[in-house]
Each structure stands twice: as structure tokens, then as C-alpha cells.
Write a protein that holds these residues in place. Structure first.
Motif, PDB file in Angstrom:
ATOM      1  N   ASP A 410      22.597 -29.670 -49.535  1.00 32.47           N
ATOM      2  CA  ASP A 410      22.547 -28.623 -48.510  1.00 32.47           C
ATOM      3  C   ASP A 410      21.394 -28.890 -47.539  1.00 32.47           C
ATOM      4  O   ASP A 410      20.435 -29.602 -47.858  1.00 32.47           O
ATOM      5  CB  ASP A 410      22.376 -27.254 -49.148  1.00 32.47           C
ATOM      6  N   THR A 411      21.499 -28.310 -46.347  1.00 34.00           N
ATOM      7  CA  THR A 411      20.448 -28.474 -45.330  1.00 34.00           C
ATOM      8  C   THR A 411      19.981 -27.109 -44.843  1.00 34.00           C
ATOM      9  O   THR A 411      20.769 -26.170 -44.721  1.00 34.00           O
ATOM     10  CB  THR A 411      20.957 -29.286 -44.130  1.00 34.00           C
ATOM     11  N   ARG A 413      17.159 -25.754 -41.743  1.00 33.39           N
ATOM     12  CA  ARG A 413      16.230 -26.166 -40.685  1.00 33.39           C
ATOM     13  C   ARG A 413      15.884 -24.965 -39.807  1.00 33.39           C
ATOM     14  O   ARG A 413      16.604 -23.949 -39.796  1.00 33.39           O
ATOM     15  CB  ARG A 413      16.834 -27.284 -39.837  1.00 33.39           C
ATOM     16  N   ARG A 446      29.350 -21.496 -46.952  1.00 30.30           N
ATOM     17  CA  ARG A 446      29.792 -22.887 -47.002  1.00 30.30           C
ATOM     18  C   ARG A 446      31.315 -22.921 -47.130  1.00 30.30           C
ATOM     19  O   ARG A 446      31.931 -22.031 -47.717  1.00 30.30           O
ATOM     20  CB  ARG A 446      29.136 -23.607 -48.175  1.00 30.30           C
ATOM     21  N   GLU A 450      32.222 -28.420 -49.356  1.00 35.74           N
ATOM     22  CA  GLU A 450      31.297 -28.977 -48.369  1.00 35.74           C
ATOM     23  C   GLU A 450      29.893 -28.422 -48.604  1.00 35.74           C
ATOM     24  O   GLU A 450      29.735 -27.308 -49.117  1.00 35.74           O
ATOM     25  CB  GLU A 450      31.752 -28.629 -46.947  1.00 35.74           C
ATOM     26  N   ARG A 453      25.160 -25.678 -44.483  1.00 34.70           N
ATOM     27  CA  ARG A 453      24.278 -26.026 -43.372  1.00 34.70           C
ATOM     28  C   ARG A 453      23.761 -24.710 -42.768  1.00 34.70           C
ATOM     29  O   ARG A 453      24.512 -23.997 -42.093  1.00 34.70           O
ATOM     30  CB  ARG A 453      25.008 -26.860 -42.330  1.00 34.70           C
ATOM     31  N   THR A 455      20.760 -22.585 -40.548  1.00 34.21           N
ATOM     32  CA  THR A 455      19.768 -22.725 -39.478  1.00 34.21           C
ATOM     33  C   THR A 455      19.067 -21.394 -39.262  1.00 34.21           C
ATOM     34  O   THR A 455      19.727 -20.350 -39.158  1.00 34.21           O
ATOM     35  CB  THR A 455      20.430 -23.161 -38.160  1.00 34.21           C
ATOM     36  N   ASP A 472      25.080 -19.860 -40.517  1.00 35.08           N
ATOM     37  CA  ASP A 472      25.689 -20.772 -41.495  1.00 35.08           C
ATOM     38  C   ASP A 472      27.022 -21.258 -40.937  1.00 35.08           C
ATOM     39  O   ASP A 472      27.510 -20.757 -39.922  1.00 35.08           O
ATOM     40  CB  ASP A 472      25.894 -20.076 -42.848  1.00 35.08           C
ATOM     41  N   ARG A 473      27.606 -22.265 -41.596  1.00 33.53           N
ATOM     42  CA  ARG A 473      28.881 -22.842 -41.164  1.00 33.53           C
ATOM     43  C   ARG A 473      29.973 -22.539 -42.171  1.00 33.53           C
ATOM     44  O   ARG A 473      30.874 -23.341 -42.414  1.00 33.53           O
ATOM     45  CB  ARG A 473      28.736 -24.358 -40.995  1.00 33.53           C
TER      46      ARG A 473
END
Length: 540
Positions: A410-411, A413, A446, A450, A453, A455, A472-473
Motif C-alpha cells: 500500500d502507499t 503520501r 481499495r 489491488e 493508494r 493521499t 483513496d482509489r
């Protein structure tokens, strides 16, 4: 600093005396013109014989020229220097004229009495009395000069003595009057500044009131309206009548009718009223601005705020009850968890039954999490706002979160479209809110199979207020669910407690911020925190 303030107040008081200086310079110009008229006009015989004719005419013309300059430039420069220059010219040319025109000496000395008094009025006391002392010295000097002159002086010593007493008396009285004028002006300035400051505070309070406030005149024209009232009126609040005025009858016809009935018989209609479609209902209250005044203050109470207040009171009572209940549950729950731990360590428990122990342990941990959340909600401390730079705070939060929560694939940022964004908020509570939002985004935001991600995006909104978006995506949140996201104990997960988002929003409200879910057109979810800036009160 005190010396600077005192100097500034003195300058302000001097500016208030500019009108008196103008009349003083005009009087000086009339004096000089009168001397020139007597010397060069058809009435020269009134002041003859002249002791020094050429000198007398030169003095009159010079005095007229100086008086004209002082009149023209009297509104420029410092008051003290203008007045000192003027009184010096008056005494110098005046007593020279007395000597060269002995027949008019008494009249000139009498006219100079006003000059000395005016100078003492405009100058500080020591300068004003100093000017009177110089006038007395010049008066006796001219008397001695005239006595020693070849023609002699027919005047007696009593005349300059009486004029001297008059000069000192008028200077003393006008000096006291001038000091009182300055003190009165300073007091009026301070009171005016305080009144203006209180007026700004009152206006700010009215603007920030959540209750809508309208000021309506006799013709039902809206004279004033705070922000809450304009929001409750909607677009109709900006409508104007044929005369270009904002009319209550145009903006809210039903409210205008209720106001008219209240003016006629004084009855209040407390039933809720919706001023515009898709806006909350309000309960109007009317009161006159002053006794007997035709201007009316209209208070618009938002029923949704009252409902939220009642809900908050109910939740507060429920929170106290839940906290006491959680304390009672905590002890037997700890005993259950301890017993499960001992059973798991025992070799006598069959392998087939260890799955049951695992289920008990998991559910015990879930119960313990609920108890911890309830206790945290009940003993939440009030906000302690500080000045925080939001861009740096978001980057620091992400670094700390990554250090304590390894994300594998996972990311997470932090981004921002500005270099600095100051806010006023409790940093500990903001950290707690972001932890809840980021954890939810990493858990639920998520797509299947996958990595997540997430932010943390910092930016100002269209109104310039600082915002934090946790994006989130994932698949997003259905509209049927998003309307209930922030209700206590509401959850769509079998492992959730339903208190995380509720506590996060309550923490935001404690800091005068808002927390909302914002659907993303391109997919994904966004939880937006809208905060207040560090200088909102000063710029509002």
C-alpha cells in the motif's frame, strides 16, 4: 512606546486645533491690512504724526506680506511651529509699529492682546506663557525706547503695566482653556476608538452568529443581514425591488406577511417556515430595534441546529451512561480474555476446540475496542487550539504513520498545492482524526486484489478556508450509506465499532472545523476536513 503614543495623541490634538489656527492667521491678515489701510489709504490723518514715516510704511508692508504667507501656508506644517512663527512676527512688527506710530500705539497694543491669547490657546502652556512674557518684555522695551527718543513718550508707565497684566492674564486663561480642549479631544478620541472597537466586535459577533439576523425598516427593506440569514434566505436574499433595494417581500413573502401581522397585533407564529426550497426550516422571532422604532430585528432560528443540539444532548447523556456501563463491562471482559489466554496455553484443550477459543479471543478484543472507544469519547478533553502550519503537519503525520504502520504494497503520501497554509487547531486532536481517516482509507478504500493508494491532500477551498482531503482509489461509498456514516455505532464491517468517524467528526466540531464525505466523480472516496484559518477573526 509610551512616549510614542503620547506624541501621537499630542499630534492628533494639534490637528483638531487647525481651525482655530486658520482664524488666527485670518485675524493677523486683517491686522496687517488695517495698518496698511491707515498708512496708505484716505484716512492717514487718524494715526499722524508718525515718528518714522518710512520705517512705519516698511513695517506695515512687511507685516502684510508675512501675514499673507502665514495665512496661505497656515494649514501646512506643524501647528506649534506655525503658531510660534506667527506670534513672533506679531510681536516684532507690532511693537515696531507702536514705536513708529505713537498715536496708534494703544490700539496696536490692544489688538496684540488677542494675538497673545490665541498663541497661548494653540501652544502648550510653557510656550504660551513664554509668549506672554516676551510680549511684556517687548512692551516695556518699547516704552523705554520711546522715552529715550528725542520726541519723548507722552504715555505714562501705568499703561504698559496694565497691558502687561492683561497679556499675562489672557495667556493664562487661554492656556488653561487650550489644555482642557486637548484633554477633552484626547478623551473623545479614546472613547471614539473604544466605541468603534466595540462596534467592530458587535458586528463580528452578529456576523458569526449561527442564528440569522435581519434588520428591516418601516418599508420592509432589508438594511442589514448576517451570513447565517443570507444562507437561510438562499438566492432570493440577493433579489432587489424596482427601486434597487433588497425587499423582504421579494426575498421571503411569507416572512413579510408574518412580520406585518406581528406589527398589527403583536402575535408570534412559532410554526417552522421554509424560506427557500432545499433549505432548512426556521422559526422567526421579531423585536423592535428601539422602543417606538419602526425598524425591526428578525431572528431566524434554524430548526436543524436545534435538532442537532437536542441530538448532542441526547448523545452526551448516552455517552455518560455508556462510559459507566463500559467501566462495568471492562472487569469481566478482562477476566474472560485472561481465561482464554490460559486455555490457549493449556495442553488439555483439544485441537478442534482451539478454533472456538480463537473466536472468543477475537470477539473479546472487539469488545475491548468498543469499550476503549466509548471511554475515549466520554473523557474527551476540550480542544486546545494552536497555530499549525498545515503543509508541514501533513508531511510529518505521514512520516510518523508510515514509521508505526508498515504498509507493504500500500502507499500513503502527502500533497498540497500551496507552500504554506496556517490554521488554528488542536494538533493532537487533528492527528487523531487523520489517523482514523487514513486507517479507514487503507482498510476499505481499495479495489479487490489491488493495493490501497491513499493521499493526504492539503489545499484552500473556493472560499479560501484551509482543507485536508483524505483520498483513496477504492469503490467509493454508496449514497444510501454515506448519509449514515457519522452516526454513532453505525458500521458496515463485521469488525468495526461504528465510533471512529463519529468521534472524528466530534473532534472536528470541537475545533470549529467540519468533516464531510465528498463523492468523487472519477471513483474513489474523499473525506474532507474544512478548518478555520489562523487569522479568521481579523479578516472576516
Amino acid at each position: 512606546m509610551s512616549k510614542v503614543l503620547a506624541r501621537q495623541q499630542t499630534d492628533d490634538a494639534d490637528r483638531a486645533l487647525r481651525r482655530e489656527l486658520y482664524f488666527f492667521t485670518l485675524y493677523r491678515l486683517l491686522e496687517a491690512a488695517l495698518l496698511v489701510f491707515f498708512l496708505f489709504g484716505p484716512v492717514t490723518g487718524l494715526i499722524e504724526p508718525l515718528r518714522h514715516a518710512l520705517l512705519a510704511r516698511s513695517i506695515a508692508l512687511s507685516y502684510l506680506f508675512i501675514a499673507a504667507l502665514l495665512f496661505v501656508f497656515g494649514r501646512r506644517g506643524e501647528l506649534r511651529s506655525q503658531t510660534l512663527t506667527g506670534i513672533a512676527a506679531d510681536l516684532f512688527f507690532g511693537f515696531l509699529a507702536m514705536h513708529t506710530m505713537p498715536a496708534a500705539g494703544t490700539g496696536i497694543a490692544l489688538m496684540l492682546l488677542f494675538n497673545v491669547g490665541a498663541a497661548a490657546l494653540l501652544l502648550p502652556p510653557r510656550y504660551g506663557l513664554g509668549a506672554a512674557a516676551v510680549a511684556v518684555a517687548a512692551l516695556f522695551g518699547e516704552y523705554v525706547w520711546s522715552t529715550l527718543d528725542a520726541d519723548g513718550d507722552p504715555r505714562t508707565l501705568a499703561e504698559p503695566m496694565m497691558f502687561s497684566i492683561g497679556y499675562v492674564a489672557i495667556a493664562t486663561l487661554t492656556s488653561i482653556l487650550g489644555r482642557q480642549m486637548r484633554e477633552s479631544y484626547d478623551l473623545a478620541e479614546r472613547r471614539g476608538a473604544e466605541a468603534a472597537h466595540l462596534g467592530e466586535i458587535n458586528e463580528l459577533i452578529i456576523r458569526r452568529l449561527r442564528t440569522g439576523v435581519l434588520l428591516v425598516d418601516r418599508g420592509d427593506r432589508i438594511r442589514l443581514a448576517n451570513e447565517a440569514a443570507m444562507l437561510l434566505l438562499g438566492d432570493a436574499g440577493e433579489s432587489v425591488d424596482l427601486q434597487g433595494h433588497r425587499s423582504l417581500a421579494v426575498a421571503a413573502p411569507e416572512l413579510a406577511r408574518r412580520l406585518e401581522r406581528w406589527r398589527q397585533d403583536g402575535t408570534h407564529n412559532d410554526s417552522p417556515l421554509q424560506l427557500a426550497p432545499d433549505l432548512p426550516e426556521v422559526v422567526p422571532r421579531f423585536t423592535r430595534l428601539l422602543a417606538g422604532s419602526e425598524q425591526v430585528l428578525i431572528f431566524l432560528d434554524d430548526t436543524s441546529l436545534l435538532s442537532r443540539h437536542a441530538e448532542s444532548m441526547t448523545l452526551a447523556t448516552l455517552g455518560r451512561f455508556s462510559a459507566s456501563l463500559a467501566h462495568e463491562i471492562r472487569n469481566p471482559l478482562a477476566a474472560i480474555n485472561y481465561a482464554v489466554q490460559l486455555l490457549e496455553e493449556s495442553d488439555d484443550v483439544p485441537t478442534a476446540e482451539r478454533r472456538l477459543l480463537e473466536i472468543i479471543r477475537q470477539q473479546g478484543q472487539r469488545m475491548n475496542g468498543i469499550v476503549e472507544n466509548v471511554l475515549g469519547m466520554a473523557r474527551r478533553e476540550p480542544a486546545k487550539p494552536e497555530h499549525v502550519e498545515l503543509i508541514g503537519f501533513s508531511h510529518q503525520f505521514v512520516e510518523e504513520y508510515l514509521a508505526s504502520h508498515p504498509l507493504d504494497l500500500d502507499t500513503l503520501r502527502a500533497t498540497g498545492n500551496v507552500t504554506r497554509l496556517p490554521v488554528l487547531i488542536d494538533p493532537r486532536q487533528l492527528h487523531q482524526v487523520l489517523t482514523v481517516l487514513v486507517h479507514n482509507a487503507l482498510t476499505y478504500g481499495r479495489m479487490p486484489g489491488e493495493p490501497a493508494r491513499v493521499t493526504v491532500h492539503v489545499h484552500p477551498d473556493d472560499a479560501g478556508l484551509p482543507c485536508i482531503d483524505v483520498l483513496d482509489r477504492g469503490p467509493g461509498i454508496p449514497e444510501s450509506v454515506s448519509s449514515r456514516l457519522f452516526r454513532p455505532f453505525f458500521t458496515t464491517s463485521s469488525h468495526g465499532t461504528g465510533l471512529g468517524l463519529y468521534i472524528a467528526r466530534e473532534l472536528c466540531r470541537a475545533n470549529q472545523a467540519t468533516l464531510d464525505y465528498v463523492p468523487m466523480p472519477g471513483g474513489g472516496g474523499c473525506f474532507r476536513i474544512r478548518l478555520i484559518g489562523s487569522h479568521t477573526l481579523l479578516t472576516a
